[in-house]
Design a protein around this motif. Structure first.
Motif, short mmCIF file in Angstrom:
data_model
loop_
_atom_site.label_atom_id
_atom_site.label_comp_id
_atom_site.label_asym_id
_atom_site.label_seq_id
_atom_site.Cartn_x
_atom_site.Cartn_y
_atom_site.Cartn_z
N SER A 1 0.43 3.70 -3.10
CA SER A 1 0.07 5.12 -2.80
C SER A 1 1.18 6.29 -3.20
CB SER A 1 -0.17 5.28 -1.28
OG SER A 1 -1.09 4.24 -0.92
N ASP B 1 0.65 9.16 -6.08
CA ASP B 1 0.56 10.54 -6.12
C ASP B 1 1.38 11.25 -7.11
OD1 ASP B 1 -0.49 10.32 -3.51
OD2 ASP B 1 1.45 10.25 -2.40
N THR C 1 0.89 -1.15 -0.40
CA THR C 1 0.14 -0.06 -0.09
C THR C 1 0.82 1.21 0.00
OG1 THR C 1 -1.82 -1.25 1.14
CG2 THR C 1 -1.91 1.40 1.25
#
Length: 835
Positions: A280, A284, A276
């Motif tokens: 993530s 971004d 994760t």
């Protein structure tokens, strides 16, 4: 009445446990300090116990531990000793006695002369001064032991001023990681990874660096192990991944982005939800999955932890490519490969250390690469530092490399100019799949799951293999070759790879034309193709198999066999019978030796062509043969052709490795008919000699062509003329009595750009649109069909490139049983049309 706290002892050795030792040691230290005595805290560890227990059993291992305890008791009082853990001990020893105590313990241990390694005890120690507590002193003693544990011959090491600096740096790492991230001291560097086939940058590996305000540059081995031992490594790795994604995004806006890989520690999976965290950060910065690969070290998989494997599989399911890092650095390599699903295996630098000087090391690396590729995995070798290492890895088929020979790890400010400067040397989108497929071919044995039909060598690495690329513009280049191929090339003409490439770039090269034809044929038929050629007296066969294609490029695997030894079939009798059949195609074969002026007839199929001047020189026999058998109109040209003093010079400009031409000579039936004569250079026992070969040109052409026109039978050029029309650089054609094409050699078809003989078969010049402005061609041919011969008549034509050219043509009648059945002609290009 005073109370006494009871402390336990170790059941096996009888020494104090850690708690008892700590209590006694503190009392001793206090007394020693008051008296001014110098004592050291010592940490002693038993090494190489695993192999010893494997050989002798657990009971023998326990006896070793008892022996160490007994040796310590012989040197020190009981209250100064303790057992720290399974194979380690603690002691409070007078500073001047440390070396003696360690030496006495080691002498008491059993030594095996026939063992590559034997058990031993090493010790780190720290003098208890300056207010150090026992705990602090023991921490430093353990640090000193780690400094000599592996590659140091010393048996004891004092924690001195040098180690103090390193120790404080490690402590600083743990205490200041978060501050370093905030201050930007943690940085993501990128080291280019090179694809060996192309020499281009195909990706980069992201490496962490720490530039400290207090200590300056910290080496990775100074902070990574410490962060792992204090379970802080995931914070570092997530920050480095964040920076890598940010840098990729910045490079993408400049058109300079390349795929990158990030290293994950085993602890990353245990301490956080690393999947994760990675995805993530990528989201971004809009980094695509195919631009990131995940590297996991071999040691991380040693325990076969099911949860860890499940987390790694999560990355695979998410679309990430997985790299197995540091392969070969531990004992679990083969088991890890057997049970995991990685895409790329990175060979550890330690495997390269000896390849330049050690044959066994070369064999280990070569066979490791071969094995990995047979598992359908890619290979990457890190730590390449010299050109010789790179040449070796490329020769054994390693697909990717990285190391200081190409580039050190670069900061973001350095990598962007590097990529900009090398804009032509890194892969563009779409090339990765092509070169991955090409690189998966095993150049040691020529095998790959999707490549069929090329026979593997019996002994690995002994068969010549090469990977070539043919572009749409018919440029041929070598992508990769193995050592056996280079030895073959050098032994068959002394060529370098560059010289062979140049030869394959010559549009008149016979080898080039055969290679292009075989490549085209295997693309059309989806089947491997073979063709033969003669090189330095060896009959050789090239096998060509298509590997993959990409936008105007096609890659092929080439296998070379020298069939002089008939290695493919191991049947010498079959080769002998085949060669005997080839002899029968010729009327006469002679061996001419210009060096000593000798010659001898080695084959004669037609008695009338027996030697004319057996006691003469080669030139004497050539002159006699010319005056006896060659048509008067061809004698001058025949003698020019057989001028042995100019053969070598003419060979330099020849499109093939021999000379050939057609001449009119008396036939068996006392008629003048067309014959092929060839001069083939051969080296026999180090002497340059020439084979002179003679054979018919007329092979019942009309009847064979009739089969093709009317019976639709498949008879190709090789069946028509048994391949001998291709020994000349002339453009040869033949027609029937109605001037319809019956056949032509490959040079003729190539000159006009015809794909096959079917394009002209049964057509006249008028059908082809060639008579406009060349009316005399038709008139000349009608005269030939009445019995005349046309010699060196010039005219104009348009070649395959659409250029108008001047040609010089010769035409003569074809006869059978005393009647004209057609005509044969040949021409050569003498230059562009002068407008």
């Amino acid at each position: 009445m005073p109370s006494f706290k009871r402390f336990s002892r170790d059941a096996l050795t009888g020494l104090q446990d850690r708690a008892a030792f700590a209590h006694q040691a503190k009392q001793l230290i206090n007394k020693a300090s008051a008296r001014g005595l110098r004592y050291a805290a010592a940490y002693l560890a038993l090494l190489d116990m695993g192999p010893y227990v494997s050989r002798h059993g657990m009971d023998a291992g326990e006896e070793i531990l008892k022996t160490i305890a007994k040796g310590l008791r012989a040197s020190l009082p009981e209250h100064q000793l303790g057992r720290y853990s399974s194979g380690t001990f603690m002691a409070i020893i007078p500073v001047d006695d440390v070396d003696q105590v360690v030496e006495r313990v080691n002498k008491a241990l059993p030594h095996e002369d026939n063992s590559a390694s034997h058990i031993k005890v090493k010790a780190g120690w720290c003098e208890i001064v300056g207010g150090l507590t026992l705990h602090e002193a023991m921490e430093r003693a353990i640090y000193a032991f780690e400094a000599i544990r592996s590659n140091d011959p010393s048996y004891a090491r004092c924690f001195d001023a040098d180690l103090e600096i390193a120790f404080r740096r490690r402590a600083y790492v743990v205490e200041h990681l978060d501050d370093a991230i905030k201050r930007g001291e943690i940085r993501a560097f990128a080291q280019p990874i090179i694809r060996t086939i192309t020499g281009r940058v195909c990706e980069v590996e992201i490496l962490s660096r720490w530039q400290s305000e207090e200590y300056g540059f910290l080496r990775p081995d100074e902070f990574i192990p410490e962060l792992e031992s204090h379970q802080l490594i995931h914070r570092l790795d997530i920050e480095v991944i964040r920076q890598a994604c940010k840098q990729w995004a910045e490079a993408a806006t400049l058109g300079l982005s390349v795929p990158f890989g990030v290293n994950l520690s085993r602890l990353d999976f245990e301490l956080t939800d690393i999947y994760t965290a990675v995805t993530s950060v990528m989201a971004d910065y809009n980094v695509p999955i195919d631009q990131v690969h995940i590297e996991v070290t071999e040691s991380a998989l040693a325990s076969n932890d099911e949860m860890l494997l499940a987390d790694i599989e999560r990355f695979r399911s998410g679309g990430f490519k997985l790299y197995l890092d540091d392969f070969g650095s531990g004992y679990s390599s083969l088991r890890v490969l057997e049970g995991s699903s990685f895409d790329v295996v990175k060979l550890d630098k330690s495997l390269l250390d000896e390849v330049e000087v050690n044959e066994r090391a070369r064999a280990i690396v070569a066979d490791s690469i071969s094995m990995i590729k047979r598992l359908a995995l890619e290979t990457l070798c890190e730590g390449v530092e010299t050109e010789d290492q790179f040449i070796f890895l490329k020769a054994v088929g390693c697909q990717k490399v990285q190391g200081f020979y190409f580039s050190k790890p670069l900061s973001h400010d350095e990598i962007l100019p590097y990529l900009r400067e090398h804009a032509e040397t890194y892969e563009y989108e779409g090339e990765e799949s092509y070169y991955k497929t090409v690189g998966s071919v095993n150049l040691i044995d020529g095998t790959r799951a999707s490549v069929q039909g090329i026979e593997a060598a019996t002994f690995l690495g002994t068969q010549p293999f090469a990977l070539i690329e043919v572009r749409d513009d018919q440029r041929i280049s070598f992508l990769s070759v193995n050592g056996a191929f280079m030895r073959f090339v050098y032994s068959h003409g002394g060529y370098s790879l560059e010289q062979l490439t140049e030869r394959l770039g010559d549009s008149l090269s016979d080898l080039r034309n055969k290679a292009l034809y075989a490549a085209s044929k295997t693309l059309q038929t989806k089947e491997p193709q073979q063709f033969d050629f003669v090189s330095e007296g060896h009959i050789c066969t090239l096998g060509v198999t298509h590997v993959c294609s990409m936008r105007g490029r096609n890659a092929f695997l080439v296998e070379v066999l020298s069939t002089t030894g008939y290695s493919r079939y191991n049947d010498f009798r079959l080769l002998e019978e085949s060669l005997r059949f080839l002899y029968t195609l010729f009327k006469r074969i002679d061996l001419l030796d210009r060096n000593d002026g000798s010659w001898r007839n080695i084959y004669l199929n037609v008695p009338r062509y027996t030697a004319q001047r057996e006691d003469g020189t080669p030139q004497d026999e050539i002159d006699a043969f010319c005056n006896t058998f060659i048509h008067p109109d061809d004698r001058e040209r025949f003698l020019e052709f057989y001028d042995l003093s100019t053969v070598e010079e003419r060979l330099k400009d020849a499109p093939t490795d021999h000379l050939a031409d057609t001449f009119i000579a008396l036939s068996d039936s006392e008629r003048y008919e067309s014959h092929i004569f060839a001069i083939i250079p051969v080296d026999i026992k180090g002497r340059r000699q020439y084979l002179s070969c003679m054979r018919d040109l007329d092979l019942s052409l009309e009847s064979v062509a009739h089969q093709r026109l009317n019976a639709n039978a498949h008879v190709d050029d090789e069946a028509l003329l048994t391949g001998l029309l291709e020994v000349t650089d002339r453009n040869i054609f033949w027609k029937d009595t109605k001037r319809r094409f019956l056949g032509a050699n490959q040079n003729f078809l190539n000159y006009y750009g015809f794909e096959s003989l079917e394009d002209i078969l049964g057509h006249t010049d008028e059908d082809m649109g060639w008579t406009e402005g060349n009316q005399h061609y038709r008139d000349d041919e009608w005269r030939v069909l009445q019995g005349d011969r046309i010699h060196k008549v010039r005219g104009k034509t348009t070649d395959a490139k659409g250029e108008e050219r001047v040609i010089e043509a010769n035409k003569m009648p074809l006869t059978r049983d005393g009647r004209i059945v057609g005509l044969v002609g040949y021409f050569k290009d003498v230059g562009p049309l002068d407008k």
